[in-house]
Design a protein around this motif. Sequence first.
Motif, PDB file in Angstrom:
ATOM      1  N   VAL A   1       0.980  -1.200  -0.060  1.00 23.30           N
ATOM      2  CA  VAL A   1       0.004  -0.044  -0.125  1.00 23.30           C
ATOM      3  C   VAL A   1       0.812   1.257  -0.122  1.00 23.30           C
ATOM      4  CG1 VAL A   1      -0.132   0.051   2.601  1.00 23.30           C
ATOM      5  CG2 VAL A   1      -1.856   1.274   1.300  1.00 23.30           C
ATOM      6  N   ALA A   2       0.208   2.469  -0.613  1.00 24.67           N
ATOM      7  CA  ALA A   2       1.234   3.539  -0.768  1.00 24.67           C
ATOM      8  C   ALA A   2       0.421   4.937  -0.266  1.00 24.67           C
ATOM      9  CB  ALA A   2       1.585   3.801  -1.996  1.00 24.67           C
ATOM     10  N   ILE A   3       0.980   5.671   0.021  1.00 24.57           N
ATOM     11  CA  ILE A   3       0.501   7.075   0.577  1.00 24.57           C
ATOM     12  C   ILE A   3       0.879   8.053  -0.521  1.00 24.57           C
ATOM     13  CG2 ILE A   3      -0.257   8.983   2.131  1.00 24.57           C
ATOM     14  CD1 ILE A   3       0.405   6.630   4.492  1.00 24.57           C
ATOM     15  N   ARG A   4       0.248   8.786  -1.195  1.00 22.01           N
ATOM     16  CA  ARG A   4       0.705   9.657  -2.055  1.00 22.01           C
ATOM     17  C   ARG A   4       0.212  10.977  -2.219  1.00 22.01           C
ATOM     18  NH1 ARG A   4       0.696   5.321  -7.245  1.00 22.01           N
ATOM     19  NH2 ARG A   4       2.561   3.951  -6.504  1.00 22.01           N
ATOM     20  N   VAL A   5       0.931  11.748  -2.665  1.00 18.92           N
ATOM     21  CA  VAL A   5       0.479  13.361  -2.642  1.00 18.92           C
ATOM     22  C   VAL A   5       0.758  13.671  -4.154  1.00 18.92           C
ATOM     23  CG1 VAL A   5       0.509  15.641  -1.763  1.00 18.92           C
ATOM     24  CG2 VAL A   5       1.412  13.679  -0.291  1.00 18.92           C
ATOM     25  N   ALA A   6      -0.124  12.962  -4.902  1.00 17.55           N
ATOM     26  CA  ALA A   6       0.127  13.407  -6.450  1.00 17.55           C
ATOM     27  C   ALA A   6      -1.295  12.883  -7.097  1.00 17.55           C
ATOM     28  CB  ALA A   6       1.338  12.426  -6.975  1.00 17.55           C
ATOM     29  N   ALA A   7      -1.420  13.314  -8.493  1.00 15.20           N
ATOM     30  CA  ALA A   7      -2.426  12.930  -9.096  1.00 15.20           C
ATOM     31  C   ALA A   7      -2.119  11.267  -9.498  1.00 15.20           C
ATOM     32  CB  ALA A   7      -2.585  13.578 -10.546  1.00 15.20           C
ATOM     33  N   GLN A   8      -3.427  10.730  -9.616  1.00 13.12           N
ATOM     34  CA  GLN A   8      -3.314   9.147  -9.698  1.00 13.12           C
ATOM     35  C   GLN A   8      -4.226   8.989 -11.121  1.00 13.12           C
ATOM     36  OE1 GLN A   8      -1.719   6.707  -7.983  1.00 13.12           O
ATOM     37  NE2 GLN A   8      -2.779   5.569  -9.741  1.00 13.12           N
ATOM     38  N   SER A   9      -3.358   8.151 -12.001  1.00 13.68           N
ATOM     39  CA  SER A   9      -4.121   7.878 -13.151  1.00 13.68           C
ATOM     40  C   SER A   9      -4.082   6.229 -13.482  1.00 13.68           C
ATOM     41  CB  SER A   9      -3.280   8.756 -14.477  1.00 13.68           C
ATOM     42  OG  SER A   9      -2.151   8.292 -14.306  1.00 13.68           O
ATOM     43  N   ASP A  10      -3.355   5.619 -12.536  1.00 10.46           N
ATOM     44  CA  ASP A  10      -3.422   4.133 -12.735  1.00 10.46           C
ATOM     45  C   ASP A  10      -4.466   3.376 -12.344  1.00 10.46           C
ATOM     46  OD1 ASP A  10      -2.335   1.655 -13.018  1.00 10.46           O
ATOM     47  OD2 ASP A  10      -0.525   1.911 -12.103  1.00 10.46           O
ATOM     48  N   SER A  11      -5.171   2.935 -13.472  1.00  8.70           N
ATOM     49  CA  SER A  11      -6.385   2.176 -13.484  1.00  8.70           C
ATOM     50  C   SER A  11      -6.107   0.771 -12.614  1.00  8.70           C
ATOM     51  CB  SER A  11      -7.262   2.130 -14.598  1.00  8.70           C
ATOM     52  OG  SER A  11      -6.294   1.331 -15.486  1.00  8.70           O
ATOM     53  N   THR A  12      -5.154   0.262 -12.519  1.00  7.19           N
ATOM     54  CA  THR A  12      -4.777  -1.010 -11.927  1.00  7.19           C
ATOM     55  C   THR A  12      -4.690  -0.880 -10.360  1.00  7.19           C
ATOM     56  OG1 THR A  12      -2.528  -0.618 -11.990  1.00  7.19           O
ATOM     57  CG2 THR A  12      -3.632  -1.761 -13.819  1.00  7.19           C
ATOM     58  N   LEU A  13      -5.120   0.470  -9.854  1.00  6.51           N
ATOM     59  CA  LEU A  13      -4.847   0.897  -8.372  1.00  6.51           C
ATOM     60  C   LEU A  13      -5.971   1.232  -7.717  1.00  6.51           C
ATOM     61  CD1 LEU A  13      -1.496   2.394  -8.165  1.00  6.51           C
ATOM     62  CD2 LEU A  13      -1.968  -0.069  -7.794  1.00  6.51           C
ATOM     63  N   VAL A  14      -6.531   0.893  -6.700  1.00  4.23           N
ATOM     64  CA  VAL A  14      -7.636   1.480  -6.081  1.00  4.23           C
ATOM     65  C   VAL A  14      -7.063   2.497  -5.426  1.00  4.23           C
ATOM     66  CG1 VAL A  14      -9.550   0.902  -4.316  1.00  4.23           C
ATOM     67  CG2 VAL A  14      -8.687  -0.791  -5.670  1.00  4.23           C
ATOM     68  N   THR A  15      -7.975   3.872  -5.417  1.00  2.00           N
ATOM     69  CA  THR A  15      -7.646   4.968  -4.768  1.00  2.00           C
ATOM     70  C   THR A  15      -8.757   5.362  -3.796  1.00  2.00           C
ATOM     71  OG1 THR A  15      -6.238   5.638  -6.809  1.00  2.00           O
ATOM     72  CG2 THR A  15      -6.858   7.565  -5.336  1.00  2.00           C
ATOM     73  N   ARG A  16      -8.054   5.859  -2.669  1.00  2.00           N
ATOM     74  CA  ARG A  16      -9.108   6.296  -1.578  1.00  2.00           C
ATOM     75  C   ARG A  16      -8.477   7.687  -1.144  1.00  2.00           C
ATOM     76  NH1 ARG A  16     -11.622   2.891   3.430  1.00  2.00           N
ATOM     77  NH2 ARG A  16     -12.854   4.562   4.411  1.00  2.00           N
ATOM     78  N   ARG A  17      -9.298   8.598  -1.303  1.00  5.69           N
ATOM     79  CA  ARG A  17      -8.994  10.067  -0.957  1.00  5.69           C
ATOM     80  C   ARG A  17      -9.038  10.254   0.436  1.00  5.69           C
ATOM     81  NH1 ARG A  17      -9.961  15.248  -3.519  1.00  5.69           N
ATOM     82  NH2 ARG A  17      -9.783  16.938  -2.130  1.00  5.69           N
ATOM     83  N   LEU A  18      -7.900  10.689   1.147  1.00  8.60           N
ATOM     84  CA  LEU A  18      -7.778  10.862   2.456  1.00  8.60           C
ATOM     85  C   LEU A  18      -8.207  12.409   3.102  1.00  8.60           C
ATOM     86  CD1 LEU A  18      -4.577   8.746   3.318  1.00  8.60           C
ATOM     87  CD2 LEU A  18      -6.975   8.032   3.713  1.00  8.60           C
ATOM     88  N   ALA A  19      -7.567  13.272   2.338  1.00  3.74           N
ATOM     89  CA  ALA A  19      -7.462  14.713   2.700  1.00  3.74           C
ATOM     90  C   ALA A  19      -7.268  15.766   1.460  1.00  3.74           C
ATOM     91  CB  ALA A  19      -6.705  15.029   3.620  1.00  3.74           C
TER      92      ALA A  19
END
Length: 319
Positions: A140-158
């Motif tokens: 799992v990764a925490i990111r501060v960047a735009a996410q465009s990879d459709s193979t990943l599940v993205t959950r917005r935190l803040a």
Amino acid sequence: MDRQEAMAVFLAVVEEGDFSAAARRLHMTPSAVSKIIGRLEARLGVRLLQRSTRSISLTSEGSAYAESARRILGDIEDAEFAIQPGAEPRGRLRVSLPSAFGHRLIVPMLPDFIERYPEIDLELDFSDAIVDLMNGDADVAIRVAAQSDSTLVTRRLASNRRVICAAPGYLERHGVPKTPDELQRHVCLAITAHGRLNVWEFHDGSSRHAIRVRGSVEANSTEALRRLALAGIGIVRLSEILVGDDIRAGLLVPLLTDCNHAEAEPITVVYPHRRFLPPRVRVFVDFLAEQFSRRPWQEARFHGGSAEIGLLPESPPIL
């Protein structure tokens, strides 16, 4: 012995770094372990391990096979564990975190997680590089960047607000920029090799424009830029989460607050699409969502306009 068991023996040898140690761990004889590895290499048609009288090492094929075997055996374990009622999440959880955000924001949250889930072993990787989750570099990764990879599940935190600021000492020596264009004659601290982050956006009524800053000082670490700003080296544009406490303490002064376009990419947690999501990943993601819902960095959010020379707080010493 089936393929799954052969993979387990191979990984034991890799992790222990020695046939005898792997044999003790597996309650087998060293000769039995050696025969299993030999049959595995013969079946695959490649050498997985380089053997010497004192050590063993992975070949390039062995390294790739070890990574795949670790992922396959982990998936099997997770699938079996996921259907066990009332089972407590356990196992190793590898988390990728951006360096400054990870240290200043995530690490203080982790004691509660460790106490709540004592059977989960955390492995934290602090890096501003984007790791390949699909290749198994992390769970799992925490990111501060735009996410465009459709193979990943993205959950917005803040959400993420960026603030332009500088130390009182710098502003006393160089003056306070009144307009975005005046930044061109100031020392602006830039992010190395991240051109997008060096484009500072501003709004003027209904329109927006951007200025690309070029400073005499660059760093590939936002924490390094924060420390340079605190030392009075120049003007920086960083997340409020990183510099909010410094601003509230008077160590940094917000600038151009009436026209700075503060909104940036949100903070998210991402993980691969998987049919059987490991419980340790699920509870970690839920824990982060719970912690971020409290938004502790906003409890005393600063307010106010651009700095004025006569109102600058006294510059504290930088140790």
